[in-house]
Design a protein around this motif. Sequence first.
Motif, PDB file in Angstrom:
ATOM      1  N   MET B 198       0.809  -1.207   0.000  1.00  0.00           N
ATOM      2  CA  MET B 198       0.000   0.000   0.000  1.00  0.00           C
ATOM      3  C   MET B 198       0.848   1.264   0.000  1.00  0.00           C
ATOM      4  O   MET B 198       0.542   2.238  -0.672  1.00  0.00           O
ATOM      5  CB  MET B 198      -0.904   0.031   1.229  1.00  0.00           C
ATOM      6  N   GLU B 199       1.950   1.227   0.768  1.00  0.00           N
ATOM      7  CA  GLU B 199       2.773   2.448   0.885  1.00  0.00           C
ATOM      8  C   GLU B 199       3.299   2.865  -0.481  1.00  0.00           C
ATOM      9  O   GLU B 199       3.489   4.043  -0.760  1.00  0.00           O
ATOM     10  CB  GLU B 199       3.981   2.235   1.812  1.00  0.00           C
ATOM     11  N   GLU B 202       0.543   4.398  -2.516  1.00  0.00           N
ATOM     12  CA  GLU B 202       0.160   5.660  -1.882  1.00  0.00           C
ATOM     13  C   GLU B 202       0.844   6.887  -2.511  1.00  0.00           C
ATOM     14  O   GLU B 202       0.245   7.939  -2.625  1.00  0.00           O
ATOM     15  CB  GLU B 202       0.533   5.574  -0.403  1.00  0.00           C
ATOM     16  N   ILE B 203       2.108   6.754  -2.893  1.00  0.00           N
ATOM     17  CA  ILE B 203       2.825   7.929  -3.382  1.00  0.00           C
ATOM     18  C   ILE B 203       2.735   8.083  -4.897  1.00  0.00           C
ATOM     19  O   ILE B 203       3.456   8.858  -5.501  1.00  0.00           O
ATOM     20  CB  ILE B 203       4.310   7.904  -2.960  1.00  0.00           C
ATOM     21  N   PRO B 221      -4.883   8.350  -5.174  1.00  0.00           N
ATOM     22  CA  PRO B 221      -5.040   7.713  -3.861  1.00  0.00           C
ATOM     23  C   PRO B 221      -5.988   8.496  -2.951  1.00  0.00           C
ATOM     24  O   PRO B 221      -6.827   7.915  -2.273  1.00  0.00           O
ATOM     25  CB  PRO B 221      -3.622   7.695  -3.296  1.00  0.00           C
ATOM     26  N   ALA B 222      -5.877   9.843  -2.975  1.00  0.00           N
ATOM     27  CA  ALA B 222      -6.727  10.654  -2.111  1.00  0.00           C
ATOM     28  C   ALA B 222      -8.197  10.485  -2.471  1.00  0.00           C
ATOM     29  O   ALA B 222      -9.048  10.297  -1.600  1.00  0.00           O
ATOM     30  CB  ALA B 222      -6.313  12.120  -2.211  1.00  0.00           C
ATOM     31  N   LYS B 225      -9.543   7.096  -1.482  1.00  0.00           N
ATOM     32  CA  LYS B 225      -9.820   7.004  -0.050  1.00  0.00           C
ATOM     33  C   LYS B 225     -11.063   7.805   0.303  1.00  0.00           C
ATOM     34  O   LYS B 225     -11.874   7.392   1.117  1.00  0.00           O
ATOM     35  CB  LYS B 225      -8.605   7.485   0.755  1.00  0.00           C
ATOM     36  N   THR B 291      -7.328   3.888   4.625  1.00  0.00           N
ATOM     37  CA  THR B 291      -6.122   3.577   3.869  1.00  0.00           C
ATOM     38  C   THR B 291      -6.518   2.937   2.541  1.00  0.00           C
ATOM     39  O   THR B 291      -7.685   2.608   2.326  1.00  0.00           O
ATOM     40  CB  THR B 291      -5.253   2.564   4.628  1.00  0.00           C
ATOM     41  N   LEU B 292      -5.528   2.780   1.668  1.00  0.00           N
ATOM     42  CA  LEU B 292      -5.819   2.099   0.405  1.00  0.00           C
ATOM     43  C   LEU B 292      -6.256   0.666   0.648  1.00  0.00           C
ATOM     44  O   LEU B 292      -7.007   0.096  -0.124  1.00  0.00           O
ATOM     45  CB  LEU B 292      -4.589   2.126  -0.513  1.00  0.00           C
ATOM     46  N   ASN B 293      -5.747   0.110   1.749  1.00  0.00           N
ATOM     47  CA  ASN B 293      -6.173  -1.235   2.101  1.00  0.00           C
ATOM     48  C   ASN B 293      -7.682  -1.269   2.358  1.00  0.00           C
ATOM     49  O   ASN B 293      -8.380  -2.183   1.915  1.00  0.00           O
ATOM     50  CB  ASN B 293      -5.404  -1.698   3.345  1.00  0.00           C
TER      51      ASN B 293
END
Lengths: 276, 306
Positions: B198-199, B202-203, B221-222, B225, B291-293
Amino acid sequence: MTRTILAILKRELIKLSRDKMRLFMTIFMSALFLFIFSFITKSSLSNISQPLNYLISGVVIMTVFQAAFTNSMQILEDISSGFMKEILVAPVARYQIALGQVLASGLVSVAQGLVVFFLGFFLGFRPDFLHAVVMVPLMFLVGFTFGAMGLFLATVTRTSSRFQLLVTIVSLPLTFLSGAYIPTMMMPGFLMPIVLLNPLTHATAVFRWMALHMESLPVAELIRNGVAFSFQGFTVTPAMSALLVLAMGIGFISLAVLKFRNADFSHVEIFKKGPH
Amino acid sequence: MPRENAIEVQNFTKKFGNFTAVDNISFAVERGSRFAFLGPNGAGKSTTINTLCTVQEKTQGDLLIHGHDVSRQQDQVRRDIGIVFQESTLDPKLTVEENLRLHCDFYRVPRSEVQNRIGFVLELVDLLQWRKAPVGSLSGGLKRRAEIARGLVHFPKVLFLDEPTTGLDPQTRASVWDYIQRLQQEKDITLFLTTHYMEEAEICNQVAIIDHGRIVAHDSPANLKHDYTQTTVHLDVREPDGVRNYLSHAGISYVEEQGHFSFKAQQVTESVALISEFKDSIQDLNIQKGTLNDVFLSITGKEIRV
């Protein structure tokens, strides 16, 4: 295009220079064969004028043949190490890769053939300078032909274990039905068609013809020495043998290139990790 | 003015026999951006990357990289891309530098530049002191960095990274990722990566979530979420009665356990109002962003299997 081919050649030479085991095996195996077969042939070759030269030229050609085969087998290592993927996504034509690989096999096998050449020199092998110079391109031709054959077989089999098996199945009869160790004159007549279809027979004959300075001998004498062949009233001279080797080399590299170009290699192990 | 697309995929399908690995997907990646394919193993990520990288033939669809068709203009495509595969594809018997040199020959990097470029990329991944080491003797993390350096040395327009950090320890993973970001900013290349971390997703600028060969969501990603998760607020208060009344009045469903409340906040303003109302009573406060998760969980109904 030449840059790709040169790069592949350079890679193979670097790898050979680091592969001490391969160099050691070349020396060890040829020394062993020279030793063992010199005992066997001492008696049976009594009708041949230069038994040592006869034998050494055979061992040189065998070394070249084995070296070329082994070198082409490296492509299987490239498949299992993943490096093949790097080659396949590079913006280079597949035929360049195949050609580079086979030229490299030729070069590497000449290098190994020369090792035996010098080993033979210590045992009393004395080709004159001109012959020695001509023998190098001849070794290259043989290495090229069997490199192409090896590459073709490798692209057909694709797994290391199967290729090993195939190498044994192919190279053993090629070796013993070529006259390199066992003179063709000693072979039963029913094997002759196979002997004559064997590219290694012709490679050995040409090489020996050169190594033993038999250019001036009459054909009947050449046949008696096993460097020319008479089959059903047709005579194969050393010159024809040289052309046959060349023709087979071109044939095999064409097949290998064709196989290489059409292969998408996606069913090769490294690509086969499944539908992700 | 919108930037042009580096990658365009229209109705791409890939079948292996009767099995459909990728099922009619379409997406585009803007030039110079970072794009992630997020999904569990077997979702179709590698199949898509392999097809874009010209090592696998598509079953159907149009795939373009910088305007070149990956099936019909393989040579142009291959020249424009760099690839870091999931597994090592370096020649273990050659040194790091020899591997890079060979790569430069294959990609026709001008001879006069080869030396400089090798120095440049090796410095970028902090591998200069290993340039003479045979690749076979390197650790997994060093190999990965060498692989990344090689993927960059011909200055590709698009860099594909197929699970670039799988199998690395967390520390190496972080540093590899650091290098990737550094070079992307320095060279303005488009990054296309597949990951199940996920990290890493995320970027990225854009994330496509892929499951069973289909793209189930595609956004920043934003936004993902925002659209698929809710912020959870955890509150510890001295006087639970007031909070209980407040939440019931506002129609917010909550869970309460000995003065500990947790509830989903639809709007940020809601929670701000609540917090200022009870600021003297609050003992502890924890606001948890989705989170993306959570996004993945909410879309597919399952966790990403690693």
